[in-house]
Motif scaffolding. Sequence first.
Motif, PDB file in Angstrom:
ATOM      1  N   ILE A   1      25.887  92.250  69.065  1.00 51.44           N
ATOM      2  CA  ILE A   1      24.997  91.272  69.705  1.00 51.44           C
ATOM      3  C   ILE A   1      24.198  90.496  68.660  1.00 51.44           C
ATOM      4  N   LYS A   2      23.818  91.178  67.585  1.00 52.34           N
ATOM      5  CA  LYS A   2      23.114  90.458  66.515  1.00 52.34           C
ATOM      6  C   LYS A   2      24.030  89.394  65.908  1.00 52.34           C
ATOM      7  N   LEU A   3      25.255  89.785  65.617  1.00 50.11           N
ATOM      8  CA  LEU A   3      26.194  88.830  65.016  1.00 50.11           C
ATOM      9  C   LEU A   3      26.505  87.683  65.987  1.00 50.11           C
ATOM     10  N   VAL A   4      26.680  88.045  67.264  1.00 46.07           N
ATOM     11  CA  VAL A   4      26.972  87.027  68.280  1.00 46.07           C
ATOM     12  C   VAL A   4      25.803  86.046  68.394  1.00 46.07           C
ATOM     13  N   SER A   5      24.576  86.584  68.437  1.00 43.84           N
ATOM     14  CA  SER A   5      23.400  85.705  68.568  1.00 43.84           C
ATOM     15  C   SER A   5      23.319  84.749  67.394  1.00 43.84           C
TER      16      SER A   5
END
Lengths: 39, 584
Positions: free
Chosen positions: B424-428
């Motif tokens: 989710i961090k990478l996606v955000s």
Amino acid sequence: MSTSAAALAGLSGADAFGLVVSALVFVYLLYALLRGERL
Amino acid sequence: MAQGWLQIAVFVAVVVALTPPLGAYMARVYGGRRVFLSPLVGPLERLTYRLLRVDPSAQQGWKDYAKCMMLFSLFSWVLLYLILRTQGIHPFNPEGFDSGPWDVSFNTASSFVSNTNWQYYGGETTLSYFSQMAGLTVQNFVTPAVGVCALLALIRGIVARTGTGLGNFWQDLTRSLYYVLLPLSIVVGLVLVSQGVVQTLDGAAVAKTLEGAEQTLALGPAASQIAIKQLGSNGGGFFNVNSAMPFENGTAFSNFVELLAIVLIPAALTYTYGKLVGRQREGWAIFAAMLAIYLALIVVVVPAEQHGTPAEHAAGTPTEAIDGSTGGNLEGKEQRNGIASSALWATTTTVTSNGSVNSALDSYTGLGGMVPMAGLGTGEVVFGGVGTGLYTMLLYVLLAVFVGGLMVGRTPEYLGKKIQAREIKLVSLGILVTPLAVLATAGLAIATRAGTRSIYQAGPQGFSETLYAYLSQANNNGSAFAGYTGFVQPHAPGNVGAYGISFADLLGGATMTLARFLPIVLVLAVAGSLAGKTISPAGPGTLRTDTPTFVVLLVGVIVLVGALTFFPALLLGPIVQSLTGRLF
């Protein structure tokens, strides 16, 4: 950004201040997000 | 007007009809299976691997894959920059054009290597045929292939059962070029030639007008570039006025074919996705979300342009249809294209990462001009660029899965892979890099003296020009609110005395490069992260991602992220403009 650099770019003092603050906040948020991740 | 809506309906129907066959074909190509072109292209493919000394069966992890992609793109950038800077000594330069200024060349090289095709230069008045063919058109082929590579790596990360192999960059690149982009370009190029799009190495023709004056008609090897310009989400016109130019887009049929070529591959890739993950409904769910946003934008822009601007009404300009004309806001539009075809193109070119135009976006109504901005603001996920559209959409899918999971208390997982904090961090980051680049650069350009030198119009329109310029460059689109410039070109033979506006050239070039490659690296990192996970069977706690409910959630997430990011900026430009009676 120093006052002279801001004047050189044609930025007002308030704009330059806002830019510096937002850059600092951004860098802190990025650090907080990625802290502890092995990339 | 009914005829206009009929055109749009037929176009959408053809896109839907062609999605499964082309999607299935690409799934076979990328799955390494035999296709009808294999006997012809297979030997060429194997020869390419031998010449490159590449073992196509060697699987790469995300870091190796990213390294190859970055090195390849860096090599492409240097090569293109050198070609532009040494234009004067190369052949196929019948007009004797000088080499490009350093800052404009920096912008153009960054533009074409990032699949943006933002054009500060004027094609027919600045670039030789050699620069167009060996420089720009080559990048028009390889950059969409790079986009597909990133998508394939992400898909393999999603479906991987063992290990962390994401495929082989060189194999994916070669297959995209030989089996998909080149054959389709040949077909589309020939169709365009049949419709009067020029294809010649002769210099400009000189014609005598009815009044007896001399008129120079720029020619060149256009059709071969236009085909891949549309198929590869590139959009950079051979001529300065792009697809509004009769030599680039001469008939209603060429207009239809070019428009179709813009969305053909990105739309079909959703079907390919369904095939590759083994769940066709997943592909259709994504296609449905894309189509829903696309249609919503079309039903805003077409009536807005047909209605005309408040200023036109105040001045008493007739905007209703009359015999032989669609009426409406025809400033900056070709009479032969009319409202529906122009508005459909403006929407299509900005929801994908194409950026070619057949009308002047700068002349759209306030509300109509906001639609292209909205297309860019959603991150170009509505069919999107070749490869880039679907991988960005998959980032949104992962985000929607996460949000949906939180909302209903279910485990966030996608196709059996658990979505955790790291993903989710990478996606955000992957989703937010581009909007951040847009707002930061547009803010800088509007607040500094150096930035305002590029603006043509006053008031909210000038703001819109600036915002659009950086929206377009950061999203690797390339269309423009055309007043904004980074290149000053006097009317001198051979382009003598032309110079760039360094601030706009450098800021734009850096934005395009950063906003292209940083998200790609993050996508590959997501792929690597997902590839290392085991697949858990779906249970009662799994949020289904192939249902209409999920499609609504996905559309909602995309619209919310775009609106929250860009609404304040849109208020200052197109919205305030559409609320006034003044003409900007």
